[in-house]
Design an enzyme around this catalytic site. Structure first.
Site, PDB file in Angstrom:
ATOM      1  N   SER A 270       0.855  -1.082   0.047  1.00  0.00           N
ATOM      2  CA  SER A 270       0.083  -0.104   0.174  1.00  0.00           C
ATOM      3  C   SER A 270       0.913   1.349   0.216  1.00  0.00           C
ATOM      4  O   SER A 270       0.653   2.196  -0.598  1.00  0.00           O
ATOM      5  CB  SER A 270      -0.937  -0.205   1.206  1.00  0.00           C
ATOM      6  OG  SER A 270      -0.438  -0.310   2.504  1.00  0.00           O
ATOM      7  N   HIS A 300      -2.044  -8.885   2.222  1.00  0.00           N
ATOM      8  CA  HIS A 300      -1.746  -7.352   2.678  1.00  0.00           C
ATOM      9  C   HIS A 300      -3.063  -6.980   3.808  1.00  0.00           C
ATOM     10  O   HIS A 300      -3.108  -7.539   4.868  1.00  0.00           O
ATOM     11  CB  HIS A 300      -1.411  -6.496   1.741  1.00  0.00           C
ATOM     12  CG  HIS A 300      -0.788  -5.184   2.205  1.00  0.00           C
ATOM     13  ND1 HIS A 300      -0.392  -5.015   3.637  1.00  0.00           N
ATOM     14  CD2 HIS A 300      -0.971  -3.819   1.551  1.00  0.00           C
ATOM     15  CE1 HIS A 300       0.298  -3.808   3.504  1.00  0.00           C
ATOM     16  NE2 HIS A 300      -0.135  -2.963   2.641  1.00  0.00           N
ATOM     17  N   HIS A 349       6.190 -12.957   8.678  1.00  0.00           N
ATOM     18  CA  HIS A 349       6.485 -11.366   8.121  1.00  0.00           C
ATOM     19  C   HIS A 349       7.508 -11.444   7.138  1.00  0.00           C
ATOM     20  O   HIS A 349       8.611 -12.077   7.295  1.00  0.00           O
ATOM     21  CB  HIS A 349       6.601 -10.572   9.272  1.00  0.00           C
ATOM     22  CG  HIS A 349       6.459  -9.254   8.847  1.00  0.00           C
ATOM     23  ND1 HIS A 349       7.456  -8.298   8.142  1.00  0.00           N
ATOM     24  CD2 HIS A 349       5.078  -8.317   8.860  1.00  0.00           C
ATOM     25  CE1 HIS A 349       6.946  -6.917   7.839  1.00  0.00           C
ATOM     26  NE2 HIS A 349       5.679  -7.211   8.245  1.00  0.00           N
ATOM     27  N   ARG A 358       3.984  -4.368  16.980  1.00  0.00           N
ATOM     28  CA  ARG A 358       2.732  -3.899  17.066  1.00  0.00           C
ATOM     29  C   ARG A 358       1.650  -5.225  17.760  1.00  0.00           C
ATOM     30  O   ARG A 358       0.666  -4.671  18.305  1.00  0.00           O
ATOM     31  CB  ARG A 358       2.307  -3.815  15.442  1.00  0.00           C
ATOM     32  CG  ARG A 358       3.088  -2.533  15.047  1.00  0.00           C
ATOM     33  CD  ARG A 358       2.557  -2.354  13.513  1.00  0.00           C
ATOM     34  NE  ARG A 358       3.190  -3.755  12.874  1.00  0.00           N
ATOM     35  CZ  ARG A 358       2.893  -3.931  11.495  1.00  0.00           C
ATOM     36  NH1 ARG A 358       2.150  -3.145  10.869  1.00  0.00           N
ATOM     37  NH2 ARG A 358       3.239  -5.237  11.145  1.00  0.00           N
ATOM     38  N   ASP A 404      -1.508  -8.674  12.702  1.00  0.00           N
ATOM     39  CA  ASP A 404      -2.749  -9.218  12.336  1.00  0.00           C
ATOM     40  C   ASP A 404      -3.302 -10.268  13.363  1.00  0.00           C
ATOM     41  O   ASP A 404      -4.639 -10.665  13.197  1.00  0.00           O
ATOM     42  CB  ASP A 404      -2.637  -9.770  10.757  1.00  0.00           C
ATOM     43  CG  ASP A 404      -2.383  -8.582   9.820  1.00  0.00           C
ATOM     44  OD1 ASP A 404      -3.137  -7.605   9.941  1.00  0.00           O
ATOM     45  OD2 ASP A 404      -1.675  -9.010   9.019  1.00  0.00           O
TER      46      ASP A 404
END
Length: 465
Positions: A270, A300, A349, A358, A404
């Site tokens: 993105s 993504h 990842h 995160r 995620d």
């Protein structure tokens, strides 16, 4: 400077609806003033680097990288963040815990609550930690820019309810492009040296308008279509009210969620797409709309909903069998997934080789706000056993959880169960990172991105040499 700019956006402090607020913000350095003071020095520094060291070699390219998605090739300048495989993300040199410690919060007490998204926007644009007064002035400015063009709301209301929310989001932002200051200025022939001033106007307006576009889609698809605002709140709090949520704890989650998803250096799809399209001198509206389309892919931005589906499938299976969800049953389900040649959603990842920071900050949020939540306990147990399973499996470079792996469970706890929409939240956030970099792309005069491609025959010829 063209008269076009002076007639609409030349003033450094915009008028906001509350006159008292406008007068108060005049006593602090504005975002625009801060950036205009930085640009000449940054331009000179980059020009010196290019002139004196332009031929210095910083890497090499292998055939694996060429045919494998350009992984690890150092070929992009990115101002706002850096992702280290072992350390994780740093925003302008600050880790996520650093940001939580020093960036202004809603209460005004640093470290008391999650950082405001406006504070991270300031940090990414300027590399400076803002004061609470500066953040409040930016909040007021974003609220003043948030009104959607008259044609956009009817357009969004006309879209099929079964159209994916990300498709609607891209359509809504593209439709706002009629308001682009940069597109008008470019057509009027403004000099290249002034591009960044007009681009900044668009960037702030895009970021300001995204929450209402996103909220209209959410309320249309899942509720009654009614959107209520509360501009006495910060950016994230007002977004929560537009979505229909009025819970201070959920406001804090949204502040955390939006901040940690803003930027992850430039190589992700993105961010890279926004940068690439922007390099053609497309305006920020359509540049970021392109970035949204990249974010909509299952490799993504859609990944977080895949994680939640996997966790719920795990729980449903063992509930139906009358078994407890524990380390043993999770291990069983994980091996079933891996033996079916599927990946474990939320683990691994492309760059990181450790637990995603995160993920860690979301885990800490859950421990503080929802320690007894049933799905959180499942996620926590998965976290304890999954790295060992993946190491034993031996085919995963990073056996640790990414962002995620946790975000969907937090949203679900607060009754935000429409996981097909989760990527739209990601899209509201990622605009900040991608567009802050787009500002510096234009301020530094970065050129059209145009890498050289090669054919398979050319690669074979290199091997034979």
């Amino acid at each position: 400077m063209a008269s076009f700019l002076s007639n609409s956006v030349r003033s450094l402090v915009r008028k906001v609806p509350n006159t008292a607020t406008a007068q108060a913000t005049r006593s602090v350095t504005t975002l625009q003033e801060t950036l205009m003071a930085q640009v000449p020095g940054k331009q000179a520094e980059l020009a010196k680097l290019k002139k004196e060291h332009g031929s210095h070699v910083i890497g090499e390219v292998t055939i694996d990288q060429c045919i494998g998605g350009a992984r690890g090739i150092k070929a992009m300048l990115w101002e706002t963040s850096n992702l280290d495989p072992e350390e994780g993300i740093r925003f302008r040199g600050l880790t996520i815990p650093d940001c939580q410690a020093v960036l202004p919060t809603y209460s005004g007490v640093k470290g008391d609550g999650e950082p405001l998204l406006e504070s991270l926007l300031w940090l990414l644009l300027t590399s400076e930690v803002p004061t609470k007064e500066q953040v409040d002035s930016l909040t007021a400015e974003l609220h003043s820019r948030a009104e959607l063009p008259a044609h956009v709301i009817p357009l969004l209301n006309s879209l099929p309810k079964d159209m994916h929310p990300m498709t609607q989001f891209s359509i809504g932002l593209n439709a706002c492009q009629t308001e682009s200051v940069f597109a008008k200025a470019y057509n009027d022939g403004v000099p290249k040296t002034d591009y960044h001033e007009y681009v900044l106007e668009d960037i702030l307006s895009v970021i300001a308008k995204l929450p209402e576009i996103a909220a209209i889609i959410y309320r249309n698809v899942y509720h009654d279509g009614v959107v209520n605002k509360d501009t006495s709140l910060d950016y994230s709090g007002n977004f929560c009210r537009m979505l229909g949520y009025d819970n201070p704890s959920f406001d804090e989650l949204m502040r955390l969620y939006l901040c940690i998803h803003t930027d992850h250096e430039g190589g992700n799809a993105s961010a890279h797409t926004t940068h690439l399209v922007g390099s053609t001198l497309s305006d920020p509206y359509i540049s970021y709309a392109a970035g949204l389309n990249a974010l909509a892919g299952p490799l993504h931005g859609l990944a977080n909903q895949e994680v939640l589906r996997w966790i719920q499938a795990l729980k449903d299976k063992f509930d139906a069998e009358g078994k407890a969800v524990n380390e043993e049953t999770i291990t069983e389900f994980a091996w079933e997934t891996l033996n079916a040649k599927k990946v474990i959603p939320g683990y691994g990842h492309a760059v990181l080789r450790k637990t995603d920071p995160r993920y860690t900050c979301q885990r800490e949020f859950a421990l503080k706000h929802m320690p007894d939540d049933e799905l959180f306990k499942v996620v926590e147990t998965i976290y304890q056993v999954m790295p060992g399973i993946l190491k034993e499996h031996g085919k995963v470079a990073n056996p640790y959880p990414n962002v995620d792996s946790h975000s969907g469970v937090l949203l679900w706890h607060y009754g935000f169960t429409q996981y097909q929409y989760y990527t739209v939240l990601f899209g509201v956030s990622r605009a900040v990172g991608g567009l802050c970099q787009l500002y510096w792309d234009r301020a530094l005069g970065l050129p059209l991105e145009r890498p050289k491609s090669v054919t398979p025959e050319w690669l074979w010829s290199q091997v034979k040499k």
